[in-house]
Design an enzyme around this catalytic site. Structure first.
Site, PDB file in Angstrom:
ATOM      1  N   HIS A  72       0.879  -1.185   0.000  1.00 21.99           N
ATOM      2  CA  HIS A  72       0.000   0.000   0.000  1.00 21.99           C
ATOM      3  C   HIS A  72       0.914   1.232   0.000  1.00 21.99           C
ATOM      4  CE1 HIS A  72      -3.456   2.443   0.612  1.00 21.99           C
ATOM      5  NE2 HIS A  72      -3.749   2.181   1.868  1.00 21.99           N
ATOM      6  N   HIS A  81      -2.199  -2.353  -9.707  1.00 21.98           N
ATOM      7  CA  HIS A  81      -3.220  -1.798  -8.809  1.00 21.98           C
ATOM      8  C   HIS A  81      -4.430  -2.707  -8.827  1.00 21.98           C
ATOM      9  CE1 HIS A  81      -5.902   1.083  -6.900  1.00 21.98           C
ATOM     10  NE2 HIS A  81      -4.807   1.687  -6.503  1.00 21.98           N
ATOM     11  N   ASP A 103       2.635   5.527  -6.526  1.00 23.19           N
ATOM     12  CA  ASP A 103       3.902   5.480  -5.782  1.00 23.19           C
ATOM     13  C   ASP A 103       5.133   5.402  -6.677  1.00 23.19           C
ATOM     14  OD1 ASP A 103       2.802   5.527  -3.167  1.00 23.19           O
ATOM     15  OD2 ASP A 103       2.140   3.467  -3.452  1.00 23.19           O
TER      16      ASP A 103
HETATM   17  N1  CMC Z   1       5.209  -6.758 -10.196  1.00 23.63           N
HETATM   18  C1  CMC Z   1       5.135  -7.962 -10.791  1.00 23.63           C
HETATM   19  N2  CMC Z   1       3.992  -8.670 -10.920  1.00 23.63           N
HETATM   20  C2  CMC Z   1       2.877  -8.121 -10.424  1.00 23.63           C
HETATM   21  C3  CMC Z   1       2.868  -6.860  -9.808  1.00 23.63           C
HETATM   22  C4  CMC Z   1       4.094  -6.165  -9.703  1.00 23.63           C
HETATM   23  N3  CMC Z   1       4.136  -4.970  -9.116  1.00 23.63           N
HETATM   24  N4  CMC Z   1       1.619  -6.565  -9.404  1.00 23.63           N
HETATM   25  C5  CMC Z   1       0.855  -7.599  -9.753  1.00 23.63           C
HETATM   26  N5  CMC Z   1       1.603  -8.545 -10.385  1.00 23.63           N
HETATM   27  C6  CMC Z   1       1.133  -9.809 -10.973  1.00 23.63           C
HETATM   28  C7  CMC Z   1       0.820 -10.839  -9.892  1.00 23.63           C
HETATM   29  O1  CMC Z   1       1.963 -11.610  -9.587  1.00 23.63           O
HETATM   30  C8  CMC Z   1      -0.277 -11.626 -10.541  1.00 23.63           C
HETATM   31  O2  CMC Z   1       0.305 -12.471 -11.515  1.00 23.63           O
HETATM   32  P1  CMC Z   1      -0.330 -13.952 -11.789  1.00 23.63           P
HETATM   33  O3  CMC Z   1      -1.690 -13.686 -12.348  1.00 23.63           O
HETATM   34  O4  CMC Z   1       0.616 -14.583 -12.771  1.00 23.63           O
HETATM   35  O5  CMC Z   1      -0.356 -14.641 -10.460  1.00 23.63           O
HETATM   36  C9  CMC Z   1      -1.073 -10.567 -11.308  1.00 23.63           C
HETATM   37  O6  CMC Z   1      -0.122  -9.548 -11.604  1.00 23.63           O
HETATM   38  C10 CMC Z   1      -2.245  -9.986 -10.505  1.00 23.63           C
HETATM   39  O7  CMC Z   1      -1.715  -9.413  -9.316  1.00 23.63           O
HETATM   40  P2  CMC Z   1      -2.375  -9.498  -7.888  1.00 23.63           P
HETATM   41  O8  CMC Z   1      -1.291  -9.592  -6.859  1.00 23.63           O
HETATM   42  O9  CMC Z   1      -3.438 -10.552  -7.865  1.00 23.63           O
HETATM   43  O10 CMC Z   1      -3.069  -8.077  -7.811  1.00 23.63           O
HETATM   44  P3  CMC Z   1      -3.717  -7.414  -6.528  1.00 23.63           P
HETATM   45  O11 CMC Z   1      -4.840  -6.613  -7.007  1.00 23.63           O
HETATM   46  O12 CMC Z   1      -3.995  -8.421  -5.477  1.00 23.63           O
HETATM   47  O13 CMC Z   1      -2.547  -6.489  -5.971  1.00 23.63           O
HETATM   48  C11 CMC Z   1      -1.053  -4.683  -5.744  1.00 23.63           C
HETATM   49  C12 CMC Z   1      -2.427  -5.144  -6.260  1.00 23.63           C
HETATM   50  C13 CMC Z   1      -0.995  -3.168  -5.828  1.00 23.63           C
HETATM   51  C14 CMC Z   1      -0.903  -5.093  -4.273  1.00 23.63           C
HETATM   52  C15 CMC Z   1       0.060  -5.316  -6.610  1.00 23.63           C
HETATM   53  O14 CMC Z   1      -0.066  -4.901  -7.942  1.00 23.63           O
HETATM   54  C16 CMC Z   1       1.450  -5.009  -6.081  1.00 23.63           C
HETATM   55  O15 CMC Z   1       1.960  -5.722  -5.217  1.00 23.63           O
HETATM   56  N6  CMC Z   1       2.118  -3.924  -6.595  1.00 23.63           N
HETATM   57  C17 CMC Z   1       3.414  -3.500  -6.064  1.00 23.63           C
HETATM   58  C18 CMC Z   1       3.238  -2.741  -4.769  1.00 23.63           C
HETATM   59  C19 CMC Z   1       2.696  -1.340  -5.022  1.00 23.63           C
HETATM   60  O16 CMC Z   1       3.176  -0.626  -5.884  1.00 23.63           O
HETATM   61  N7  CMC Z   1       1.707  -0.946  -4.211  1.00 23.63           N
HETATM   62  C20 CMC Z   1       1.099   0.404  -4.299  1.00 23.63           C
HETATM   63  C21 CMC Z   1      -0.308   0.346  -4.786  1.00 23.63           C
HETATM   64  S1  CMC Z   1      -0.945   1.968  -5.284  1.00 23.63           S
HETATM   65  C22 CMC Z   1      -0.949   2.900  -3.829  1.00 23.63           C
HETATM   66  C23 CMC Z   1      -2.029   2.498  -2.907  1.00 23.63           C
HETATM   67  O17 CMC Z   1      -3.118   3.045  -3.023  1.00 23.63           O
HETATM   68  O18 CMC Z   1      -1.796   1.638  -2.072  1.00 23.63           O
END
Ligand code: CMC
Length: 441
Positions: free
Chosen positions: A281, A320, A376
């Protein structure tokens, strides 16, 4: 201006808005009313295989597809990459409004006129003080404590300073403490920063704006006159605007969940700050900078992205839950970063960030999963160009988001249908079994 429709305000379903469901286990048919493209989760409980059955529940870990409230604070269209506060596009607000104007908007759902803004700013300014007890608490903390832990501790301690805030069912009490939290959070953040950097305490200056005061309190050496560059103030103001609200994100959900117990607002926003600290986050802004620092050369970018695809690493600042398109905040911040960092001269980290973005958004792995830069990705570059270390970045996010947390808290507390947040689970443990005395285990 178009008012929200009666249906969207009250959530009444019309007669043809019905979801017809057949339960093949029993052959029974059910009609579930549809409102705003949702069904009531409690309506599923009527779907049973027999009278003794508990009934059906939706299963939604991470609440990916569950609306937990009705809210008028902010609107996101994740497919299109649109974010609006009360109908105003974030790009326009970031360009034309001060953070104080946007706070007024987020709390009141209307932009202020000049008189309303002056009154609002004066009220916030009057509350920009740091209670002695919180100052003593900060001085007693380990200077190596993470700035977000320091912020959380200080926010929680304010509940002791203002015990009357526990009267959360009184609208005027809520209003007073909302204003106080918006005023005090930058003071707490700035004095924590001064404490960690060994600078002495400093007072706000009544002639300065909110963002100017925030930067002045962090950067002005004790005993000197404030002298913060206008470009820095403008950038900080825009960053606070861009972070002000983002509907049901993890930290806002934490504030709502904890606040639903009718605890005081200081405890509720402490929960929000704790959630924000996490690297998935708000803590991502710190992690992005650490990631960029770890990539030594532009030539290492493809190998780094490969390690993100194999699951070894995560491309921080990308992806996201809601945006399946470019995060509109990232577009504004990316441009702002270019402007701020350009002034400071060539910047290796900005070049690496731009190379990561350019390569990633053309790469199958990222395009298939609709992963784009989020808020971010570039914000830390600006804070870094201002001279702050990565550990401080998430605190800036918290200062900006405080108003959003409080707007949602107020919306929930004013809602007569508000109930304590208490989800269900699917039990996966042992069935009942006989107790085993200690000597037989
Ligand atoms: N790098 C590499 N792969 C990723 C990333 C990333 N940053 N984000 C998602 N994926 C992949 C993930 O591994 C999954 O792949 P697969 O379908 O093969 O298993 C797919 O994309 C879907 O991802 P998810 O983890 O199911 O997505 P989510 O909606 O649960 O998570 C997230 C969203 C923001 C937590 C995630 O994208 C992430 O960890 N990003 C990096 C951390 C980050 O930048 N966070 C700030 C978010 S914006 C500010 C806020 O409001 O918090």
């Amino acid at each position: 201006m178009e008012e929200p429709s009666a249906d969207s305000a009250t959530g009444t379903a019309s007669e043809q808005d019905i979801l017809a469901v057949t339960d093949r286990r029993t052959g029974q048919q059910y009609e579930l009313p549809i409102t705003d493209d949702t069904i009531q989760a409690m309506d599923l409980r009527g779907i049973k295989v027999n009278e003794g059955d508990f009934g059906m529940m939706p299963f939604d870990p991470g609440l990916s597809n569950t609306a937990v409230c009705r809210s008028s604070v902010c609107f996101i269209d994740g497919e299109q990459g649109i974010l609006e506060y009360s109908g105003y596009r974030i790009e326009e607000l970031a360009e034309h409004c001060s953070y104080m104007e946007v706070c007024y908007l987020v709390l009141n759902r209307e932009l202020p006129n000049a008189e309303q803004l002056a009154e609002f700013e004066a009220e916030v300014r009057a509350d920009m003080v740091m209670p002695e007890s919180v100052m003593r608490l900060q001085n007693a903390m380990d200077p190596d404590l993470h700035p977000m832990s320091m912020l959380q501790t200080s926010l929680a301690a304010l509940a002791g300073e203002y015990p009357e805030a526990a009267e959360v069912l009184e609208p005027e009490v809520r209003r007073q403490h909302t204003m106080r939290l918006i005023a005090m959070t930058p003071v707490i953040a700035a004095l924590g920063f001064r404490f960690r950097t060994g600078a002495g305490p400093i007072d706000i200056r009544p002639e300065l704006s909110y963002s100017e005061n925030f930067l002045h309190m962090m950067l002005t050496p004790t005993g000197e006159e404030p002298n913060v560059a206008p470009a820095m103030v403008k950038a900080m103001d825009a960053l606070l605007v861009l972070h002000a609200d983002h509907e049901q994100n993890c930290s806002t959900n934490a504030v709502r969940a904890v606040g639903s117990s009718q605890v005081n607002p200081y405890s509720a926003v402490t929960a929000g700050a704790a959630a924000l600290h996490g690297p998935l986050h708000g803590g991502a802004n710190q992690k992005v900078l650490e990631m960029l620092e770890s990539i030594e050369d532009l030539a290492d970018v493809p190998a780094f992205l490969e390690s993100c695809q194999s699951g070894d690493k995560r491309l921080m600042g990308f992806g996201h839950r809601v945006y399946k398109n470019y995060d509109p905040r990232a577009k504004v911040i990316g441009k702002l970063a270019g402007d701020v960092v350009d002034v400071a001269g060539p910047n290796r980290m900005l070049e690496i960030a731009q190379a990561l973005e350019k390569t990633a958004i053309e790469d199958d792995y990222f395009t298939k999963r609709k992963l784009f830069p989020n808020v971010d990705f570039y914000s830390g570059m600006i804070y870094s160009a201002m001279g702050f270390c990565p550990r401080s970045f998430t605190v800036f996010f918290a200062v900006g988001r405080m108003v959003g947390w409080l707007a949602h808290w107020e919306e929930m507390m004013a809602d007569v249908n508000n109930r304590i947040v208490r989800p269900r689970q699917i039990y996966t443990g042992y069935p009942r079994r006989d107790f085993v005395p200690m000597d037989q285990r």
